[in-house]
Design a protein around this motif. Structure first.
Motif, mmCIF file in Angstrom:
data_model
loop_
_atom_site.group_PDB
_atom_site.id
_atom_site.type_symbol
_atom_site.label_atom_id
_atom_site.label_comp_id
_atom_site.label_asym_id
_atom_site.label_seq_id
_atom_site.Cartn_x
_atom_site.Cartn_y
_atom_site.Cartn_z
ATOM 1 N N GLU A 161 14.810 -10.653 -11.902
ATOM 2 C CA GLU A 161 14.824 -9.948 -12.818
ATOM 3 C C GLU A 161 13.060 -9.739 -12.387
ATOM 4 O OE1 GLU A 161 16.521 -8.688 -15.541
ATOM 5 O OE2 GLU A 161 17.519 -9.642 -15.370
ATOM 6 N N PRO A 162 12.705 -8.830 -12.013
ATOM 7 C CA PRO A 162 11.686 -8.319 -11.529
ATOM 8 C C PRO A 162 10.699 -6.949 -11.289
ATOM 9 C CG PRO A 162 13.520 -6.720 -10.687
ATOM 10 C CD PRO A 162 14.423 -7.934 -10.777
ATOM 11 N N THR A 163 9.366 -7.187 -11.697
ATOM 12 C CA THR A 163 9.083 -6.232 -12.651
ATOM 13 C C THR A 163 8.094 -5.371 -11.274
ATOM 14 O OG1 THR A 163 6.815 -6.124 -14.390
ATOM 15 C CG2 THR A 163 7.406 -8.180 -12.368
ATOM 16 N N GLY A 164 6.566 -4.473 -11.808
ATOM 17 C CA GLY A 164 6.717 -2.652 -11.286
ATOM 18 C C GLY A 164 4.657 -3.701 -10.984
ATOM 19 N N ASP A 165 4.743 -4.819 -11.417
ATOM 20 C CA ASP A 165 2.969 -5.619 -11.812
ATOM 21 C C ASP A 165 2.718 -5.608 -10.532
ATOM 22 O OD1 ASP A 165 1.130 -5.962 -12.212
ATOM 23 O OD2 ASP A 165 1.564 -7.632 -14.064
ATOM 24 N N ARG A 166 1.645 -4.728 -10.233
ATOM 25 C CA ARG A 166 0.784 -5.160 -8.563
ATOM 26 C C ARG A 166 0.162 -6.255 -8.161
ATOM 27 N NH1 ARG A 166 -1.868 -5.296 -5.039
ATOM 28 N NH2 ARG A 166 -2.369 -3.150 -3.401
ATOM 29 N N GLU A 209 8.658 1.705 -9.326
ATOM 30 C CA GLU A 209 10.210 1.433 -9.142
ATOM 31 C C GLU A 209 9.431 1.337 -8.156
ATOM 32 O OE1 GLU A 209 13.937 0.807 -8.422
ATOM 33 O OE2 GLU A 209 12.416 1.111 -10.588
ATOM 34 N N ALA A 210 9.064 1.339 -6.537
ATOM 35 C CA ALA A 210 9.001 0.574 -5.285
ATOM 36 C C ALA A 210 8.302 -0.914 -5.603
ATOM 37 C CB ALA A 210 8.272 1.919 -4.636
ATOM 38 N N ARG A 211 7.606 -1.053 -6.732
ATOM 39 C CA ARG A 211 6.643 -2.133 -6.621
ATOM 40 C C ARG A 211 7.420 -3.215 -7.342
ATOM 41 N NH1 ARG A 211 1.671 0.861 -7.971
ATOM 42 N NH2 ARG A 211 2.337 0.831 -10.567
ATOM 43 N N ARG A 212 8.931 -2.578 -7.768
ATOM 44 C CA ARG A 212 9.666 -3.289 -8.663
ATOM 45 C C ARG A 212 10.498 -3.956 -7.529
ATOM 46 N NH1 ARG A 212 14.892 -3.650 -10.095
ATOM 47 N NH2 ARG A 212 15.040 -1.699 -9.532
ATOM 48 N N ARG A 213 11.072 -3.323 -6.491
ATOM 49 C CA ARG A 213 12.054 -3.280 -5.545
ATOM 50 C C ARG A 213 11.089 -5.045 -4.456
ATOM 51 N NH1 ARG A 213 16.687 -1.205 -4.861
ATOM 52 N NH2 ARG A 213 16.866 1.329 -6.678
ATOM 53 N N LEU A 214 10.048 -4.320 -4.433
ATOM 54 C CA LEU A 214 9.045 -5.158 -3.793
ATOM 55 C C LEU A 214 9.107 -7.221 -4.000
ATOM 56 C CD1 LEU A 214 6.021 -2.710 -1.554
ATOM 57 C CD2 LEU A 214 8.423 -4.004 -0.683
ATOM 58 N N VAL A 215 8.502 -6.733 -5.532
ATOM 59 C CA VAL A 215 8.526 -8.077 -6.247
ATOM 60 C C VAL A 215 10.165 -9.119 -6.352
ATOM 61 C CG1 VAL A 215 8.525 -8.921 -8.557
ATOM 62 C CG2 VAL A 215 6.853 -7.449 -7.781
ATOM 63 N N ARG A 216 11.316 -8.380 -6.332
ATOM 64 C CA ARG A 216 12.544 -8.577 -5.988
ATOM 65 C C ARG A 216 12.317 -9.015 -4.266
ATOM 66 N NH1 ARG A 216 17.678 -7.250 -4.759
ATOM 67 N NH2 ARG A 216 19.311 -7.656 -5.824
ATOM 68 N N PHE A 217 12.530 -8.313 -3.845
ATOM 69 C CA PHE A 217 12.287 -8.812 -2.391
ATOM 70 C C PHE A 217 11.594 -9.770 -2.008
ATOM 71 C CE2 PHE A 217 10.409 -8.013 1.707
ATOM 72 C CZ PHE A 217 11.915 -8.820 2.644
ATOM 73 N N MET A 218 10.318 -9.820 -1.840
ATOM 74 C CA MET A 218 9.586 -10.273 -1.615
ATOM 75 C C MET A 218 9.539 -11.519 -2.882
ATOM 76 S SD MET A 218 5.653 -8.985 -1.004
ATOM 77 C CE MET A 218 5.746 -7.724 0.210
ATOM 78 N N SER A 219 9.980 -12.537 -3.923
ATOM 79 C CA SER A 219 9.987 -13.552 -4.654
ATOM 80 C C SER A 219 11.296 -14.222 -3.576
ATOM 81 C CB SER A 219 10.334 -12.598 -6.169
ATOM 82 O OG SER A 219 9.514 -12.464 -6.457
ATOM 83 N N ARG A 220 12.392 -13.565 -3.987
ATOM 84 C CA ARG A 220 14.062 -14.241 -3.186
ATOM 85 C C ARG A 220 12.381 -14.389 -1.851
ATOM 86 N NH1 ARG A 220 18.730 -11.188 -4.310
ATOM 87 N NH2 ARG A 220 18.602 -11.112 -6.434
ATOM 88 N N ALA A 228 0.750 -1.303 -0.127
ATOM 89 C CA ALA A 228 0.487 0.067 0.563
ATOM 90 C C ALA A 228 0.607 1.603 -0.298
ATOM 91 C CB ALA A 228 -0.988 0.132 1.049
ATOM 92 N N ALA A 229 1.488 1.334 0.887
ATOM 93 C CA ALA A 229 2.858 2.237 0.789
ATOM 94 C C ALA A 229 3.436 2.812 -0.392
ATOM 95 C CB ALA A 229 3.731 2.420 1.654
ATOM 96 N N ALA A 230 3.856 1.496 -1.310
ATOM 97 C CA ALA A 230 4.515 2.295 -2.415
ATOM 98 C C ALA A 230 3.698 2.153 -3.340
ATOM 99 C CB ALA A 230 4.464 0.264 -2.711
ATOM 100 N N ASP A 231 1.853 2.103 -3.739
ATOM 101 C CA ASP A 231 1.245 2.722 -4.106
ATOM 102 C C ASP A 231 0.994 3.800 -4.541
ATOM 103 O OD1 ASP A 231 0.737 -0.038 -5.193
ATOM 104 O OD2 ASP A 231 -1.486 -0.563 -4.119
ATOM 105 N N ALA A 232 1.593 4.426 -2.436
ATOM 106 C CA ALA A 232 0.863 6.332 -2.985
ATOM 107 C C ALA A 232 2.127 6.841 -2.670
ATOM 108 C CB ALA A 232 0.596 5.696 -1.150
ATOM 109 N N GLY A 233 3.141 5.772 -3.092
ATOM 110 C CA GLY A 233 4.358 7.126 -3.135
ATOM 111 C C GLY A 233 4.985 7.643 -4.091
ATOM 112 N N ASP A 234 6.302 8.576 -4.328
ATOM 113 C CA ASP A 234 5.923 9.507 -5.734
ATOM 114 C C ASP A 234 6.575 8.289 -7.170
ATOM 115 O OD1 ASP A 234 6.068 11.307 -4.042
ATOM 116 O OD2 ASP A 234 8.487 11.206 -3.469
ATOM 117 N N ASP A 235 7.165 7.261 -7.058
ATOM 118 C CA ASP A 235 6.983 6.352 -7.874
ATOM 119 C C ASP A 235 6.974 5.218 -7.801
ATOM 120 O OD1 ASP A 235 8.721 5.218 -9.983
ATOM 121 O OD2 ASP A 235 10.194 6.011 -9.446
ATOM 122 N N PRO A 236 5.972 5.169 -7.223
ATOM 123 C CA PRO A 236 5.211 3.073 -7.201
ATOM 124 C C PRO A 236 5.221 1.955 -8.939
ATOM 125 C CG PRO A 236 3.636 5.037 -8.267
ATOM 126 C CD PRO A 236 4.176 5.629 -8.431
#
Length: 280
Positions: A241-246, A182-193, A172-180
């Protein structure tokens, strides 16, 4: 059910071998490791007990421009705000100066915590088996040897159910940020691993081996849970290879994550509570 790959990562007595070494660091990454070593000592000085590398660089599998530099610092006392700020500044400077890496992650813990009974089968195991000594006295000398058993599985990743609500908050915080994106991409990378590693340790005692390679972890998991194999293979790929897909994050926090947390609790039980979270 497809047969899992042959077990690996153990010595002749069945204990997990320490992965990584300074000698396995690819030449292209050696300058950044040398500078990081010097700067850690300069920045932390007497606050530092010891420093370690972990991840793909000391395993020799890092990819130029795509892999991050992972450090663990054992401090003489519990880390405070100043220590965390120094670590962030150090990491940001290294990331700017060395295009060979894609970010720096630094874990900070006290020597006392790393050697505590509570952390013996989590952070202690992490230092003894997954970390490569870089500076100072090696804490592995004070820790036991480890087998890929249910106790280790429970204490390393048996807290996914606790983490999932925090993950939803981060989405939710990533969705509300300045660069959603990129924030989602980093979360995808972290959560995937994280999910791939948790899936692997769920079945690790049955496989009776150890690996840190995401694709191999996913393959081992998939051999025991074919109904979830494709999801885990996809997560392993997105870990690199993360994506920013919600939609990916939604599937993690609403489907794969809850299933994995429930199965983990059923098989291995719940990780011993910590006074503060060890991951997020």
């Amino acid at each position: 059910m497809a047969a899992p790959p042959p077990p690996k990562g153990l010595d002749t007595q069945g204990y997990i071998e320490r992965e990584g070494s300074l000698g396995r660091i690819p030449h292209v990454f050696r300058p950044v490791v040398a500078v990081a070593r010097d700067r850690v000592l300069d920045v932390f000085g007497a606050r530092l007990h010891s420093a370690y590398l972990y991840g793909s660089i000391p395993r020799g599998t890092a990819r130029v421009g795509r892999s991050d530099l992972d450090l663990l610092l054992a401090l003489a006392a519990e880390p405070g705000d100043a220590d965390r700020a120094d670590a962030r500044a150090l990491g940001a400077a290294l990331d700017r100066e060395f295009p060979e890496i894609d970010g720096v992650g630094t874990l900070l813990f006290s020597r006392e915590r790393l050697l505590s009974d509570l952390e013996r089968y989590d952070l202690g195991w992490f230092v003894a088996c997954l970390c490569t000594p870089l500076l100072g006295e090696d804490l592995a000398e004070y820790l036991p040897r480890y087998r890929p058993d249910s106790l280790l599985a429970r204490e390393t990743n048996g807290d996914l159910a606790v983490l999932l609500p925090r993950w939803r908050e981060r989405v939710a915080a990533a969705d509300a940020g300045d660069d959603p994106d990129e924030a989602r991409r980093r979360l995808v990378r972290f959560m995937s691993r994280h999910l791939v590693r948790t899936g692997f340790t769920l079945v690790m005692p049955r496989w009776n081996g150890w690996t840190s390679e995401l694709e191999e972890m996913a393959a081992v998991f998939g051999a025991y849970h074919p109904e979830r194999a494709e999801q885990m293979r996809t997560a392993a790929a997105l870990g690199h290879e993360p994506t920013g897909d919600r939609a990916v994050l939604t599937s993690y926090v609403d489907d794969l994550g809850p299933w994995l947390a429930a199965e983990y609790t059923r098989v291995h039980g719940v990780k011993a509570p910590r006074p503060e979270p060890t991951s997020s």
